[in-house]
Design a protein around this motif. Structure first.
Motif, PDB file in Angstrom:
ATOM      1  N   GLY A  92       6.591   5.410  -3.672  1.00 31.33           N
ATOM      2  CA  GLY A  92       6.131   6.040  -2.381  1.00 31.33           C
ATOM      3  C   GLY A  92       5.812   4.855  -1.437  1.00 31.33           C
ATOM      4  O   GLY A  92       6.250   3.782  -1.569  1.00 31.33           O
ATOM      5  N   ALA A  93       5.259   5.117  -0.362  1.00 30.93           N
ATOM      6  CA  ALA A  93       5.196   4.213   0.891  1.00 30.93           C
ATOM      7  C   ALA A  93       4.112   3.019   0.539  1.00 30.93           C
ATOM      8  O   ALA A  93       3.115   3.556   0.187  1.00 30.93           O
ATOM      9  CB  ALA A  93       4.925   4.984   2.128  1.00 30.93           C
ATOM     10  N   PRO A  94       4.460   1.770   0.905  1.00 29.49           N
ATOM     11  CA  PRO A  94       3.233   0.849   0.708  1.00 29.49           C
ATOM     12  C   PRO A  94       2.156   1.158   1.912  1.00 29.49           C
ATOM     13  O   PRO A  94       2.402   1.886   2.903  1.00 29.49           O
ATOM     14  CB  PRO A  94       4.121  -0.305   1.302  1.00 29.49           C
ATOM     15  N   LEU A  95       0.901   1.184   1.357  1.00 26.05           N
ATOM     16  CA  LEU A  95      -0.390   0.974   2.306  1.00 26.05           C
ATOM     17  C   LEU A  95      -0.657  -0.023   2.934  1.00 26.05           C
ATOM     18  O   LEU A  95      -0.250  -1.232   2.563  1.00 26.05           O
ATOM     19  CB  LEU A  95      -1.442   1.680   1.305  1.00 26.05           C
ATOM     20  N   PRO A  96      -1.426   0.070   3.973  1.00 22.05           N
ATOM     21  CA  PRO A  96      -1.605  -1.123   4.975  1.00 22.05           C
ATOM     22  C   PRO A  96      -2.574  -2.031   4.133  1.00 22.05           C
ATOM     23  O   PRO A  96      -3.386  -1.684   3.086  1.00 22.05           O
ATOM     24  CB  PRO A  96      -2.562  -0.385   6.050  1.00 22.05           C
ATOM     25  N   GLU A  97      -2.698  -3.512   4.434  1.00 23.86           N
ATOM     26  CA  GLU A  97      -3.218  -4.414   3.741  1.00 23.86           C
ATOM     27  C   GLU A  97      -4.710  -3.937   3.665  1.00 23.86           C
ATOM     28  O   GLU A  97      -5.376  -4.430   2.623  1.00 23.86           O
ATOM     29  CB  GLU A  97      -3.094  -5.882   4.491  1.00 23.86           C
ATOM     30  N   HIS A  98      -5.399  -3.580   4.824  1.00 20.60           N
ATOM     31  CA  HIS A  98      -6.943  -3.565   4.658  1.00 20.60           C
ATOM     32  C   HIS A  98      -7.106  -2.261   3.772  1.00 20.60           C
ATOM     33  O   HIS A  98      -8.424  -1.935   3.651  1.00 20.60           O
ATOM     34  CB  HIS A  98      -7.123  -2.987   6.224  1.00 20.60           C
ATOM     35  N   THR A  99      -6.341  -1.493   3.088  1.00 21.24           N
ATOM     36  CA  THR A  99      -6.595  -0.510   2.176  1.00 21.24           C
ATOM     37  C   THR A  99      -7.145  -1.334   0.659  1.00 21.24           C
ATOM     38  O   THR A  99      -7.757  -0.660   0.258  1.00 21.24           O
ATOM     39  CB  THR A  99      -5.339   0.400   1.876  1.00 21.24           C
ATOM     40  N   TRP A 100      -6.519  -2.469   0.395  1.00 24.91           N
ATOM     41  CA  TRP A 100      -6.600  -3.167  -0.639  1.00 24.91           C
ATOM     42  C   TRP A 100      -7.814  -4.174  -1.140  1.00 24.91           C
ATOM     43  O   TRP A 100      -8.041  -4.748  -0.240  1.00 24.91           O
ATOM     44  CB  TRP A 100      -5.181  -3.745  -1.085  1.00 24.91           C
TER      45      TRP A 100
END
Length: 319
Positions: A92-100
């Protein structure tokens, strides 16, 4: 107060506190730097008859974290975002840094020269699973729980820091404990120092990884092991599914190398592909097997933070 070194001596414990609050090593360092700048700028306001330097700094750091959390979304692990993927499911698509939830180097948040019980609690409470659980709490409950259950402050000390009542602190910590449930302190045997058996386990893991010995790597996993790769929400649960994916993936890790480092109170490795930094791999041993692997695919940002070179160091030549 005329010596900034008096403030800086609290940097490691403040970074650990801010990391638990914010879930990001980068943001924790920013928060501590802002805390020390504010403390030095307003040093004439410090009244030693009312608070120690340490408690005054924690008060400032708490307010800095509250400011940073005002508009932030909760940081999480992949398993907090949805069900496990099945073999064959695309990343799938990578999620933004602030998600992690982001990792942190041990030397930024842990002291190894203190009381052994305190060192053990410090190590346990920067584990990814514990910090992820803290992110479930509203910021004030999060601060209360950390101050009371991790740092062992008295209820009246926390009340003074937060400018509230002792009864309010007691109520907040009870609600926080109820929310965390199974994420309580002292329940994970992997939080202590690695024993001889686990050090041997890591040696076998590195040897198998660098030899691309998939059969041995899979055998080193617990049956309920998990594997995740931020910034993708994709993750796997169970040794069988991990084995299926690793076996089907071809040879992408062949000839990769590992360089050891410490992260979140446990073992980690810089992973190098074609001699260049590729990922930061966090391992969580449980007993004589590996329970969780988290591979952060952001080497250019994470490697300098962890003191890892971007190129795999070649052995020195002898003449």
């Amino acid at each position: 107060m005329t010596d900034p070194a008096l403030l800086d001596r609290h940097r490691i414990e403040l970074t650990a506190y801010c990391y638990r609050m914010l879930g990001s090593g980068f943001e924790a360092e920013d928060a501590v730097q802002e805390t020390l700048v504010r403390a030095w700028r307003h040093r004439e306001r410090y009244d030693e008859s009312r608070a120690t330097v340490r408690s005054w700094l924690y008060s400032i750091a708490t307010n800095v974290c509250f400011d940073m959390l005002r508009s932030a979304q909760r940081r999480a692990r992949a398993m907090d975002l949805g069900p496990a993927a099945r073999p064959g499911t695309p990343l799938g698509a990578p999620l933004p840094e602030h998600t992690w939830l982001q990792p942190v180097p041990d030397d930024r948040v842990l002291r190894e020269d203190g009381d052994p019980a305190e060192v053990a609690v410090g190590r346990e409470t920067v584990r990814l699973a514990f910090v992820a659980a803290l992110q479930l709490l509203p910021p004030r409950q999060r601060a209360v729980l950390i101050l009371r259950d991790v740092l062992r402050w008295k209820a009246d000390e926390v009340a003074a820091l937060l400018e509230t009542s002792t009864a309010s602190v007691t109520s907040a910590v009870q609600r926080a404990r109820a929310t965390l449930g199974g994420a309580g302190l002292g329940e994970d045997p992997s939080s202590g120092p690695l024993d001889e058996r686990q050090r041997a386990l890591l040696d076998r893991y590195v040897t198998a990884f660098e030899a691309h010995d998939v059969h041995t790597l899979v055998a080193l996993l617990h049956s309920d092991a998990t594997m995740s790769m931020p910034p993708f929400a994709w993750w796997l649960s169970g040794r069988d599914d991990i084995a299926a994916v690793v076996t089907q993936s071809g040879q992408p890790c062949e000839h990769d190398r590992l360089l050891p480092v410490r992260a979140n109170g446990g073992p980690a490795f810089g992973q190098y592909r074609d001699g260049v930094g590729f990922a930061l791999v966090l391992l969580e041993p449980r007993g004589d097997r590996i329970a969780h692997t988290t591979t952060y695919l952001d080497a250019p940002r994470l490697f300098p933070f962890f003191g890892l070179p971007m190129s795999f160091p070649e052995p020195a030549r002898t003449t």
